[in-house]
Enzyme design. Structure first.
Site, short mmCIF file in Angstrom:
data_model
loop_
_atom_site.label_atom_id
_atom_site.label_comp_id
_atom_site.label_asym_id
_atom_site.label_seq_id
_atom_site.Cartn_x
_atom_site.Cartn_y
_atom_site.Cartn_z
N ARG A 101 0.82 -1.20 0.00
CA ARG A 101 0.00 0.00 0.00
C ARG A 101 0.85 1.26 0.00
O ARG A 101 0.45 2.30 -0.52
CB ARG A 101 -0.94 -0.01 1.21
CG ARG A 101 -1.96 -1.15 1.18
CD ARG A 101 -2.86 -1.11 2.41
NE ARG A 101 -3.86 -2.16 2.39
CZ ARG A 101 -3.70 -3.36 2.96
NH1 ARG A 101 -2.57 -3.63 3.58
NH2 ARG A 101 -4.66 -4.25 2.90
N ASP A 142 -9.78 -4.60 8.57
CA ASP A 142 -8.83 -5.54 9.17
C ASP A 142 -9.40 -6.12 10.47
O ASP A 142 -9.25 -7.31 10.75
CB ASP A 142 -7.50 -4.84 9.47
CG ASP A 142 -6.99 -4.07 8.28
OD1 ASP A 142 -6.04 -4.52 7.63
OD2 ASP A 142 -7.55 -2.99 8.01
N HIS A 186 -3.08 0.57 8.11
CA HIS A 186 -3.83 -0.39 7.30
C HIS A 186 -2.83 -0.93 6.27
O HIS A 186 -2.73 -0.46 5.15
CB HIS A 186 -5.00 0.30 6.61
CG HIS A 186 -5.73 -0.58 5.63
ND1 HIS A 186 -6.27 -1.80 5.98
CD2 HIS A 186 -6.00 -0.42 4.31
CE1 HIS A 186 -6.85 -2.34 4.92
NE2 HIS A 186 -6.69 -1.52 3.89
#
Length: 314
Positions: free
Chosen positions: A88, A148, A175
């Protein structure tokens, strides 16, 4: 502000699925879809709109930034997708450039809305959106580790053969790869995990908690490898956040918001349990963490801060 009006910026897989999910929810009676590809936004609005007779009456249409002028909630999903093999954080720089165009355009027409950032890396882009918008921290929210945490509860429910709603456990931090499971605060039916295991003749080792954590952490990679992208569950996470906001629930969700001394972390948006109500983030809850978990959380915050410092500009 129209509490029942929502704008969605970005009509890719996540944005379109989010629009569909929110229409199904009945939370909003007006929804505007904005995308750099206007025809794509028009097509998604038409497709979803044709199903509205089967659900709660509402109006969904393709528009542009001026149409956001009275929207209560603006959800941003636009940006480059995470490709196989990318983390990410790899996509931070290119999505930061996208946000430098999007956020000022929102603020030009609406300075009172709540911003809900979904694009990855969500924590870094939530921090950038806070900077670019000039909004109070309470009104700039990232989807954080809400998904999550849901994945963690889902897997623990399967492991214990229990309804996941009787399990309380949090994924916190980034995240992404540096997130952590707050095992020291996890409970099953109100009992600490170790005590529940003792009462049921099980050992902590038999739960393979580290394997569960790794499965949660790597879920997106597994899904991307198999089908190219993730969008169903994240859209449901957005719906849950929107519900807490619109209904003024004062629910606790692990969204990404600005840490201001929480756990000693300063000036970075990160996933922590937060109370959400009509006006956004009302409070951030410091759940008990053991020393190892605190260290991991600080490492996660440090990783996010390093990337944010690289992309935030002047």
């Amino acid at each position: 502000m129209n509490i029942q009006k929502c704008g969605i910026i970005g009509c890719g897989g996540v944005g379109a699925t989010t629009a569909y999910t929110l229409v199904e929810s009945g939370l909003f009676n007006e929804m505007v879809l904005i995308d750099i590809d206007k025809k794509k936004a028009e097509g998604e609005a038409l497709d979803i709109g044709h199903g509205i007779p089967f659900t709660v009456p509402s109006d969904i249409y393709a528009g542009d930034y001026p149409d956001l002028k009275d929207a209560y909630l603006v959800v941003v999903t636009a940006g480059a997708n995470q490709l196989p093999g990318e983390t990410r954080l790899d996509i931070s720089a290119k999505n930061a450039e996208v946000f430098r165009k999007i956020i000022p355009n929102i603020v030009k027409y609406n300075t009172e809305c709540i911003l809900l950032i979904v694009t990855n890396p969500v924590d870094v882009l939530t921090s950038l959106s806070l900077q670019l918008s000039g909004f109070p921290a309470s009104r700039v929210i990232g989807s954080g580790t809400v998904l999550d945490t849901a994945r963690l509860k889902y897997l623990l429910g399967k492991k214990f053969n229990l309804d996941y709603r009787n399990i309380h456990a949090w994924m916190i931090g980034e995240h992404g790869d540096s997130e952590l499971a707050a095992w020291s605060s996890a409970t099953v039916a109100g009992l600490p995990v170790d005590e529940y295991c003792r009462q049921h003749g099980r050992t902590r080792a038999s739960l393979q908690l580290n394997e569960i954590y790794e499965e949660v952490r790597d879920s997106a990679y597994e899904i991307i490898e198999r089908k190219g992208s993730t969008f169903y569950a994240v859209a449901m996470a957005v719906r849950r956040i929107a519900q807490a906001l619109v209904r003024d629930e004062h629910s606790i969700l692990t969204i990404s918001s600005l840490a201001q001394g929480h756990y000693g972390i300063q000036q970075i948006c990160i996933g922590l349990p937060a109370v959400l109500g009509r006006h956004g983030v009302e409070d951030i809850i410091e759940i008990p963490l053991n020393p190892g978990e605190k260290e991991m959380l600080h490492e996660s915050a440090g990783a996010l801060k390093k990337i944010y410092d690289q992309i935030k500009g002047d």
